[in-house]
Design a protein around this motif. Structure first.
Motif, PDB file in Angstrom:
ATOM      1  N   PHE C  66       0.811  -1.218   0.000  1.00 18.68           N
ATOM      2  CA  PHE C  66       0.000   0.000   0.000  1.00 18.68           C
ATOM      3  C   PHE C  66       0.846   1.271   0.000  1.00 18.68           C
ATOM      4  O   PHE C  66       0.322   2.365   0.219  1.00 18.68           O
ATOM      5  N   SER C  67       2.153   1.119  -0.231  1.00 19.70           N
ATOM      6  CA  SER C  67       2.933   2.333  -0.448  1.00 19.70           C
ATOM      7  C   SER C  67       2.810   2.759  -1.908  1.00 19.70           C
ATOM      8  O   SER C  67       3.253   3.838  -2.288  1.00 19.70           O
ATOM      9  N   VAL C  68       2.200   1.895  -2.731  1.00 15.72           N
ATOM     10  CA  VAL C  68       1.905   2.263  -4.107  1.00 15.72           C
ATOM     11  C   VAL C  68       0.479   2.810  -4.128  1.00 15.72           C
ATOM     12  O   VAL C  68      -0.467   2.119  -3.750  1.00 15.72           O
ATOM     13  N   VAL C  69       0.347   4.078  -4.526  1.00 14.91           N
ATOM     14  CA  VAL C  69      -0.961   4.737  -4.427  1.00 14.91           C
ATOM     15  C   VAL C  69      -2.029   3.923  -5.145  1.00 14.91           C
ATOM     16  O   VAL C  69      -3.137   3.717  -4.648  1.00 14.91           O
ATOM     17  N   ASN C  70      -1.672   3.448  -6.328  1.00  7.29           N
ATOM     18  CA  ASN C  70      -2.625   2.706  -7.140  1.00  7.29           C
ATOM     19  C   ASN C  70      -3.129   1.446  -6.434  1.00  7.29           C
ATOM     20  O   ASN C  70      -4.322   1.128  -6.479  1.00  7.29           O
ATOM     21  N   VAL C  71      -2.225   0.738  -5.768  1.00  7.17           N
ATOM     22  CA  VAL C  71      -2.619  -0.472  -5.052  1.00  7.17           C
ATOM     23  C   VAL C  71      -3.507  -0.098  -3.869  1.00  7.17           C
ATOM     24  O   VAL C  71      -4.543  -0.715  -3.617  1.00  7.17           O
ATOM     25  N   TRP C  72      -3.090   0.937  -3.175  1.00  9.85           N
ATOM     26  CA  TRP C  72      -3.839   1.372  -2.005  1.00  9.85           C
ATOM     27  C   TRP C  72      -5.272   1.750  -2.391  1.00  9.85           C
ATOM     28  O   TRP C  72      -6.231   1.418  -1.701  1.00  9.85           O
ATOM     29  N   GLN C  73      -5.415   2.412  -3.541  1.00 14.96           N
ATOM     30  CA  GLN C  73      -6.748   2.868  -3.950  1.00 14.96           C
ATOM     31  C   GLN C  73      -7.643   1.736  -4.424  1.00 14.96           C
ATOM     32  O   GLN C  73      -8.862   1.843  -4.359  1.00 14.96           O
ATOM     33  N   ASN C  74      -7.045   0.659  -4.921  1.00 12.83           N
ATOM     34  CA  ASN C  74      -7.864  -0.330  -5.606  1.00 12.83           C
ATOM     35  C   ASN C  74      -7.730  -1.744  -5.076  1.00 12.83           C
ATOM     36  O   ASN C  74      -8.093  -2.690  -5.755  1.00 12.83           O
ATOM     37  N   SER C  75      -7.181  -1.887  -3.881  1.00 15.21           N
ATOM     38  CA  SER C  75      -7.038  -3.239  -3.363  1.00 15.21           C
ATOM     39  C   SER C  75      -7.306  -3.233  -1.868  1.00 15.21           C
ATOM     40  O   SER C  75      -7.495  -2.179  -1.253  1.00 15.21           O
ATOM     41  N   HIS C  76      -7.302  -4.421  -1.303  1.00 14.16           N
ATOM     42  CA  HIS C  76      -7.611  -4.563   0.111  1.00 14.16           C
ATOM     43  C   HIS C  76      -6.932  -5.853   0.553  1.00 14.16           C
ATOM     44  O   HIS C  76      -6.924  -6.831  -0.190  1.00 14.16           O
ATOM     45  N   SER C  77      -6.365  -5.851   1.765  1.00 10.63           N
ATOM     46  CA  SER C  77      -5.582  -7.016   2.166  1.00 10.63           C
ATOM     47  C   SER C  77      -6.441  -8.271   2.265  1.00 10.63           C
ATOM     48  O   SER C  77      -5.933  -9.375   2.184  1.00 10.63           O
ATOM     49  N   GLN C  78      -7.755  -8.102   2.443  1.00 15.26           N
ATOM     50  CA  GLN C  78      -8.603  -9.274   2.673  1.00 15.26           C
ATOM     51  C   GLN C  78      -9.210  -9.839   1.381  1.00 15.26           C
ATOM     52  O   GLN C  78      -9.983 -10.774   1.422  1.00 15.26           O
ATOM     53  N   MET C  79      -8.894  -9.216   0.244  1.00 16.87           N
ATOM     54  CA  MET C  79      -9.481  -9.719  -0.994  1.00 16.87           C
ATOM     55  C   MET C  79      -8.919 -11.085  -1.337  1.00 16.87           C
ATOM     56  O   MET C  79      -7.771 -11.360  -1.056  1.00 16.87           O
ATOM     57  N   PRO C  80      -9.726 -11.948  -1.967  1.00 13.13           N
ATOM     58  CA  PRO C  80      -9.173 -13.227  -2.433  1.00 13.13           C
ATOM     59  C   PRO C  80      -7.996 -12.967  -3.372  1.00 13.13           C
ATOM     60  O   PRO C  80      -7.992 -11.974  -4.105  1.00 13.13           O
ATOM     61  N   PHE C  81      -7.027 -13.882  -3.332  1.00 17.28           N
ATOM     62  CA  PHE C  81      -5.771 -13.641  -4.052  1.00 17.28           C
ATOM     63  C   PHE C  81      -5.998 -13.400  -5.537  1.00 17.28           C
ATOM     64  O   PHE C  81      -5.409 -12.506  -6.136  1.00 17.28           O
ATOM     65  N   LEU C  82      -6.905 -14.173  -6.129  1.00 15.33           N
ATOM     66  CA  LEU C  82      -7.150 -14.030  -7.570  1.00 15.33           C
ATOM     67  C   LEU C  82      -7.593 -12.610  -7.900  1.00 15.33           C
ATOM     68  O   LEU C  82      -7.132 -12.012  -8.875  1.00 15.33           O
ATOM     69  N   PHE C  83      -8.463 -12.060  -7.052  1.00 11.24           N
ATOM     70  CA  PHE C  83      -8.968 -10.724  -7.351  1.00 11.24           C
ATOM     71  C   PHE C  83      -7.937  -9.651  -7.044  1.00 11.24           C
ATOM     72  O   PHE C  83      -7.988  -8.553  -7.591  1.00 11.24           O
ATOM     73  N   LYS C  84      -6.987  -9.987  -6.160  1.00  6.33           N
ATOM     74  CA  LYS C  84      -5.870  -9.064  -5.982  1.00  6.33           C
ATOM     75  C   LYS C  84      -5.126  -8.937  -7.305  1.00  6.33           C
ATOM     76  O   LYS C  84      -4.773  -7.844  -7.726  1.00  6.33           O
ATOM     77  N   LEU C  85      -4.894 -10.086  -7.938  1.00  3.05           N
ATOM     78  CA  LEU C  85      -4.146 -10.069  -9.204  1.00  3.05           C
ATOM     79  C   LEU C  85      -4.937  -9.367 -10.297  1.00  3.05           C
ATOM     80  O   LEU C  85      -4.433  -8.488 -10.986  1.00  3.05           O
ATOM     81  N   THR C  86      -6.213  -9.760 -10.462  1.00  8.27           N
ATOM     82  CA  THR C  86      -6.981  -9.175 -11.557  1.00  8.27           C
ATOM     83  C   THR C  86      -7.267  -7.708 -11.283  1.00  8.27           C
ATOM     84  O   THR C  86      -7.524  -6.947 -12.207  1.00  8.27           O
ATOM     85  N   GLY C  87      -7.212  -7.331 -10.011  1.00  7.51           N
ATOM     86  CA  GLY C  87      -7.393  -5.922  -9.672  1.00  7.51           C
ATOM     87  C   GLY C  87      -6.325  -5.046 -10.314  1.00  7.51           C
ATOM     88  O   GLY C  87      -6.517  -3.837 -10.443  1.00  7.51           O
ATOM     89  N   THR C  88      -5.224  -5.666 -10.736  1.00  2.88           N
ATOM     90  CA  THR C  88      -4.153  -4.903 -11.382  1.00  2.88           C
ATOM     91  C   THR C  88      -4.697  -4.079 -12.539  1.00  2.88           C
ATOM     92  O   THR C  88      -4.305  -2.941 -12.742  1.00  2.88           O
ATOM     93  N   TRP C  89      -5.614  -4.675 -13.318  1.00  2.00           N
ATOM     94  CA  TRP C  89      -6.128  -3.913 -14.451  1.00  2.00           C
ATOM     95  C   TRP C  89      -7.601  -3.508 -14.249  1.00  2.00           C
ATOM     96  O   TRP C  89      -8.267  -3.143 -15.199  1.00  2.00           O
ATOM     97  N   GLY C  90      -8.058  -3.572 -13.004  1.00  2.00           N
ATOM     98  CA  GLY C  90      -9.435  -3.153 -12.734  1.00  2.00           C
ATOM     99  C   GLY C  90      -9.546  -1.687 -12.392  1.00  2.00           C
ATOM    100  O   GLY C  90     -10.462  -1.269 -11.719  1.00  2.00           O
ATOM    101  N   ASN C  91      -8.605  -0.888 -12.845  1.00  2.00           N
ATOM    102  CA  ASN C  91      -8.624   0.535 -12.522  1.00  2.00           C
ATOM    103  C   ASN C  91      -7.971   1.280 -13.678  1.00  2.00           C
ATOM    104  O   ASN C  91      -7.394   0.667 -14.569  1.00  2.00           O
ATOM    105  N   HIS C  92      -8.074   2.605 -13.638  1.00  2.00           N
ATOM    106  CA  HIS C  92      -7.606   3.379 -14.782  1.00  2.00           C
ATOM    107  C   HIS C  92      -6.129   3.140 -15.106  1.00  2.00           C
ATOM    108  O   HIS C  92      -5.779   2.740 -16.213  1.00  2.00           O
ATOM    109  N   GLU C  93      -5.250   3.347 -14.121  1.00  2.00           N
ATOM    110  CA  GLU C  93      -3.813   3.261 -14.383  1.00  2.00           C
ATOM    111  C   GLU C  93      -3.416   1.872 -14.874  1.00  2.00           C
ATOM    112  O   GLU C  93      -2.701   1.717 -15.861  1.00  2.00           O
ATOM    113  N   GLY C  94      -3.901   0.863 -14.129  1.00  2.00           N
ATOM    114  CA  GLY C  94      -3.555  -0.502 -14.482  1.00  2.00           C
ATOM    115  C   GLY C  94      -4.084  -0.890 -15.854  1.00  2.00           C
ATOM    116  O   GLY C  94      -3.406  -1.568 -16.623  1.00  2.00           O
ATOM    117  N   SER C  95      -5.296  -0.433 -16.159  1.00  2.00           N
ATOM    118  CA  SER C  95      -5.853  -0.844 -17.446  1.00  2.00           C
ATOM    119  C   SER C  95      -5.138  -0.128 -18.587  1.00  2.00           C
ATOM    120  O   SER C  95      -4.993  -0.690 -19.668  1.00  2.00           O
TER     121      SER C  95
END
Lengths: 155, 389, 659
Positions: C66-95
């Motif tokens: 969560f020192s990466v702003v993008n990760v902090w804005q679009n992820s959560h420590s409790q999310m299932p691992f798969l969705f952590k990964l797919t969350g990479t492109w589930g937001n503007h910067e990542g996509s």
């Protein structure tokens, strides 16, 4: 602040099952009217939703609007009357199919114009004289040259 | 340090990807397909089609003629592509310079502008083990939340968190925590009332329908639950049912609540609603003595001996503390002294008598009354003021 | 350190792209083959660095940095691992990074598989691709940097719950493969304009790339549609939402491009138009990116909005589209007119196809943009929604759908309409039969539904007319016919399948639109409701808590003729980190039809409100697109499109004689 408020509202919607409006209709219509109403629902925008009709949306506003449509229909209003009533209340924004008028002429007429202009251009680009379509066979000299090229190429 | 080493390696890879082709000899006869190949292929394909479908031969003949013309035209205008250029020519020196100088300059200028080269990675697991010192309350809440997300059946944890949320003014979170507690440990009237309260606070102190249902359930199973009654009364008032609200406040006035502000708040509320309803104040203004109400007495009668004693003691203590604040209350003192005497606490009765005596030391008539009472109760009469300078 | 190396790799990719923008094209102008050859290695270098960068971002999502702003804005420590990964492109910067990753993938593909292209064409194509790469990398670095850092936060803000779904894992990458795939045809068009050589050989080189992009885009749109259908929870499968339109527009013009490139390859005609289409198709992809990324339109799928980004993308859009069109105008006058043809001919049919598809694309485009433009000029809001699109798009497309089976049967230059009509008689009879049958089973007044079903059958059956004709199924013996069938060029099969797929999709659309039923009801525990031939019983509801949401679900037993056939658990989820509820529909498949259950309110006493849809033949909608995708793959495997592989073998060593 607003975000917090919205979040609270959302949670309330979720937590409050016995809220004022229900997905079920309070006004019951005859089967024919219900068919008419359902068709009309799909033409009206749920004003707070993103690109959903009131027929599709589960939002309270959509439920209220459905109820208004049903009540008006029961009161003997025609589809046009109901549309006009809602436009007067919510503006043209509520119509998913815009009216045909001067301010929407471009929207409605562009496809037709394009088809016409494109059709004419395409028609003119084709040749209707049978002669021009036929191409003559190669001359003897050309044929020889072609065979030479092909022989070289296929080696 | 390692970072910069890797940086240099990566830069080198980038630069080499430009420099290597520049240094290599390029084969002149490449295996590229030329347009001619494609036309010949088209012709071959057409001939195969003619062979398989004799009937179409006539219509395909025209197509064949067209492709043949294309081949002839291509053969006649075949242009010479690419002469070989000696190495060391201006373009390749220029390209090498771009790769060697331009590329690193662009990279470093851009990265140093947008990047944070010194900052280490901070993956979650590295941070979770950090000690709790110097952690703010917000951070501790997050840690607690994380713990509870993993152990959602820890009722103790949820109840701590519910309290913290309440203090941090996060009513929705408090509601969520209370729901968890109810899920784990079952619903008690108190918990339901707490949940209702959290939902109400979240709704800007307007009692929502769901909260109201909770209060009703709670109050039904425990009519002594002041919190549930309180919010029900508020809800009725908010719904505009003022008479019902007033009736409820009147009932609530009879509850025993240890909170000293409770009574005055209830009284204030009653007055407020009466004002709204335009009702006159009742004839018998609330007795400042605040004697036990009829219900209280009845309750007391139904209680066990021990409970009753406790109840009376509580009342006496209340009276005593009120007299400390407001000593100019003769009937109060009289009752307090009598109560102590009846309970057999003679020393306390004596002390109370002395305090009352002090409070009214300049009113001879009252002192006389106190002395008479003392004699009746078998207490030592207070000394007169002449003897007590 | 990994985060910062990822950032550095992104910068390196940008720098390499800048170099590749200049050097290869310089090579074609100065005639230096070595300069041209740099593009082959540098495009691989770009792909390498963008991959590193994307991997680094994914890693920081995986470990919840969560020192990466993008990760902090679009992820959560409790999310299932798969969705952590797919969350990479589930937001503007990542996509956007994914967008560029795919752009780099295609650029590298030209280097790896384009060795058959003439060197100068290849170098120019690679140069144009590098312009695109450099511009979008700059866009990312300046306005949407996914590697921006902050003091490490303790907990993230969670991913939009709607996006926490397996559909998200596949749908955007697939869609981008299509979207961005058209960047190659764009690059080919620009390269050809720079070179000034546009002929039937060019069309042959472009077509496989167009097929690749078209196939991915078809798959992507189809997946997006199915994802919305089962995830958004109200049973809609196509919304004419601006974001959907944004992906549909390149599909329409890309389909037109496939067909016009065919004319160009065979007849050397329609050159100007084909090049223009190649430019327009990618321009529409860029426009789609602009519409989605700028937040100009608010819609169901939009999850990014920031005016500075919008302006930047608008500038990119204007520069590329404007520049391309300018170059086009400069060069188009030099293009020679190609072969002539009669109105009734294969070419004529393909022109008709292009005319209709372009008009359809224009309809969708203007419908999408009109509310925005109207609001900008008048400050008043109007809506252009599904009823408008269904009416106008439908009317425009119907003539084309009727014409589809004729096209492949027509001869080049001059066709014989009468003879072809006779060959299509069997399809026509089949359609009439189906219209009568359907008409008998539908209610009075619903005359549109039987006609729609008839049109679909006409398409499905008529599409195979060419196969039947070329195999000579009517006259030849079975053995001969089957040998001929096997010997048919794959492109014939691909054409038949693709056209048939459209018919299948159309059949699904008509059936669902005409025969769908919707039931809204409140069920007490143990109470039942009858929907068509099904009976649904409420068995009670349950609550549970998962890692990052809580859920309430109703258990619904589904009976058919007295026997239990399925148990549904429609549910509502609540995601505390975003304070957001979602609805999880319960979908049950019976043949090609589906029963779709969505949970409404749950009352304290255990009563649940259910919305139940019966969606007849709905799976055909997506089955049709699957058939189209298969057709795309088959046509890619056609020998003629494998970029002259056999021709190359023959011409080896002989190249000098031509060169």
């Amino acid at each position: 602040m607003l975000r917090r408020f919205v979040a609270t509202c959302l949670l309330f919607v979720w937590l409050m099952p016995a809220a004022s409006t229900s997905a079920l209709a309070q006004t019951t219509l005859s089967p024919e009217m219900e068919v008419r109403a359902k068709a009309l629902f799909l033409q009206l925008r749920c004003v707070v939703c993103q690109n959903q009709s009131i027929g599709d949306s589960d939002a309270d506003v959509a439920k209220d609007l459905r109820e208004i449509v049903r009540e008006q229909m029961l009161a003997g209003k025609t589809d046009d009357d109901i549309r006009n009533f809602l436009v007067a209340r919510y503006g043209e924004f509520i119509l998913l199919k815009p009216v045909f008028a001067w301010h929407t002429a471009v929207l409605w007429l562009t496809p037709i114009l394009l088809l016409l202009v494109g059709g004419v251009l395409a028609w003119r680009a084709t040749s209707r004289s049978p002669k021009s379509v036929k191409s003559d066979a190669l001359s003897k000299q050309d044929e020889n040259e072609l065979q030479e090229i092909l022989r070289q190429h296929r080696d | 340090m390692l970072f910069w080493v890797i940086t240099i390696v990566m830069l080198a890879i980038a630069v080499l990807s430009i420099l290597l082709p520049l240094a290599r000899r390029v084969e002149q006869s490449s295996n590229a397909v030329q347009p001619m190949d494609i036309y010949v292929d088209q012709l071959n394909e057409l001939e195969a089609k003619v062979a398989s479908d004799k009937t179409a031969a006539e219509s395909l003949a025209q197509e064949k003629a067209e492709i043949s013309r294309r081949i002839l035209k291509q053969a006649r205008t075949q242009d010479q592509i690419t002469s070989s250029v000696a190495s060391g020519s201006i373009p390749s020196i220029g390209a090498s310079l771009i790769a060697l100088v331009g590329l690193p300059v662009i990279v470093l200028a851009t990265y140093l502008h947008t990047g944070s080269p010194g900052q280490p990675d901070q993956p979650l697991h590295a941070r979770a083990t950090a000690n709790l010192e110097n952690t703010s309350i917000d951070e501790m809440v997050v840690i607690a939340e994380r713990h509870l997300a993993k152990n959602p059946d820890d009722a103790q944890g949820w109840s701590v968190l519910a309290g913290v949320y309440g203090r941090m003014n996060r009513p929705m979170d408090r509601a969520r925590a209370l729901q968890e507690i109810i899920r784990i440990s079952g619903a008690t009237p108190e918990r339901l009332a707490d949940l209702g309260e959290a939902l109400t606070v979240a709704g800007d102190n307007i009692v929502p329908v769901r909260a109201r249902q909770l209060f009703e359930t709670a109050f039904k199973s425990n009519p002594q639950l002041a919190k549930a009654g309180f919010y029900l009364a508020i809800a009725q008032e908010q719904e505009g049912k003022l008479e019902e609200a007033l009736a409820r406040w009147t009932d609530l006035a009879a509850l025993r609540v240890s909170d000293p502000e409770w009574k005055s708040m209830v009284a204030r509320k009653q007055k407020e609603i009466r004002g709204k309803l335009g009702l006159p104040e009742p004839e018998t203004t609330p007795n400042t003595l605040a004697g036990p109400s009829a219900e209280q007495v009845e309750d007391a009668a139904n209680l066990s001996a021990a409970d009753r004693a406790e109840m009376i003691e509580g009342m006496v203590a209340n009276l005593a503390s009120r007299l400390e604040d407001n000593p100019q209350d003769l009937p109060g003192w009289t009752r307090l002294i009598r109560s102590y005497a009846v309970l057999g606490k003679m020393d306390k009765a004596q002390a109370a008598l002395k305090k009352a005596h002090l409070a009214f030391s300049n009113q001879d008539e009252i002192i006389l009354q106190l002395q008479q009472q003392a004699i009746q109760l078998g207490l030592k009469p207070p000394v007169s003021k002449e003897e007590n300078p | 350190m990994i985060v910062e190396l990822g950032h550095l790799a992104l910068v390196l990719a940008f720098a390499l792209a800048v170099v590749q923008s200049i050097v290869p094209i310089w090579g074609t102008f100065s005639g230096d083959r070595r300069l041209m050859a740099t593009a082959d290695t540098s495009s691989l270098g770009i792909l390498f660095f963008v991959t590193l960068s994307f991997g680094a971002l994914m890693w920081s999502y995986a470990v919840s940095d969560f020192s990466v702003v993008n990760v902090w804005q679009n992820s959560h420590s409790q999310m299932p691992f798969l969705f952590k990964l797919t969350g990479t492109w589930g937001n503007h910067e990542g996509s956007m990074l994914l967008w560029v990753f795919i752009l780099a993938l295609f650029a590298a593909a030209v280097s790896l598989f384009g060795s058959a292209l003439p060197p100068s064409l290849r170098a120019n194509v690679q140069g144009v691709q590098a312009w695109l790469l450099a511009t979008f990398l700059l866009f990312i670095l300046l306005t949407s940097n996914p590697f921006a850092r902050q003091e490490a936060a303790l907990e993230g803000q969670d991913l939009n719950p709607i996006l926490q779904d397996i559909g998200l894992a596949i749908h955007p990458p697939m869609l981008y493969l299509g979207y961005v795939g058209f960047s190659i045809t764009f690059a080919f068009a620009i390269a050809a304009l720079i070179d000034g050589k546009i002929d039937s050989a060019w069309a042959r080189w472009v077509r496989p790339w167009t097929f690749i992009a078209w196939t991915f885009l078809t798959a992507g749109i189809s997946m997006g549609s199915y994802w919305a259908y089962y995830e958004l929870g109200w049973g809609g499968w196509w919304f004419w939402d601006p974001v959907e339109n944004a992906s549909f527009l390149p599909w329409l013009s890309g389909t037109a491009l496939l067909h016009s490139a065919l004319v160009m390859e065979k007849r050397d005609a329609l050159k100007i138009w084909t090049v223009l289409l190649a430019i327009l198709t990618f321009s529409l992809s860029l426009l789609g990116t602009f519409l989605v990324r700028s937040g100009v339109l608010t819609s169901v799928h939009t999850f990014a909005s920031d005016p500075t980004r919008g302006l930047f993308i608008l500038a990119i859009l204007s520069a590329f589209v404007g520049g391309a069109l300018f170059l086009f105008i400069l060069r188009s006058s030099r293009l020679e007119a190609g072969g002539l043809f009669a109105p009734v001919s294969r070419e004529g049919a393909l022109v008709f196809n292009n005319l209709i598809l372009s008009a359809a694309a224009a309809t969708v485009l203007i419908g999408t943009l009109y509310p925005v433009v109207y609001e900008a000029f008048t400050d008043a809001k109007i809506s252009v929604g599904a009823p408008f699109f269904n009416l106008t798009f439908g009317l425009v497309m119907i003539p084309l759908l009727i014409a589809v089976p004729f096209g492949p049967l027509l001869a080049w230059k001059r066709g014989d309409l009468l003879g072809i009509s006779q060959r299509l008689m069997f399809a026509f009879l089949a359609a009439i039969l189906v219209i009568i049958l359907t008409g008998a089973f539908t209610q009075k007044g619903q005359w549109l539904a039987p006609l729609g079903v008839g049109l679909a059958v006409w398409l499905m059956v008529g599409s195979f007319a060419e196969v039947i004709q070329r195999a000579g199924l009517r006259k030849a013996t079975l053995a001969v016919a089957s040998r001929r069938l096997a010997g048919l060029p794959r492109s014939v099969w691909a054409t038949a399948l693709a056209h048939c797929g459209i018919g299948v999709t159309l059949l699904g659309i008509v059936c669902v639109t005409a025969f769908e039923t919707e039931t809204i009801t409140v069920l007490k525990p143990a109470e039942s409701v009858v929907v068509g031939e099904f009976s649904l019983r409420h068995e009670g509801y349950a609550s549970r808590t998962a890692d990052n949401y809580s859920e309430r679900s109703a258990r619904i037993s589904i009976f058919k003729s007295g026997e239990i056939v399925a148990v549904g658990t429609p549910s509502k989820r609540f995601f505390p980190a975003r304070q957001m509820p979602t609805s999880e529909a319960s979908i049950h498949t019976f043949g090609f039809s589906q029963l779709y259950l969505a949970l409404g309110d749950v009352e304290g006493d255990g009563n649940v409100t259910l919305r139940i849809w019966w969606k007849p033949m709905i799976l055909l909608i997506w089955l049709g697109t699957v058939i189209m995708v298969i057709a795309g793959v088959i046509s890619l495997s056609d020998r003629r499109l494998r970029i002259g592989a056999p021709a190359r073998r023959k011409s080896k060593g002989k190249a000098a004689s031509h060169a």
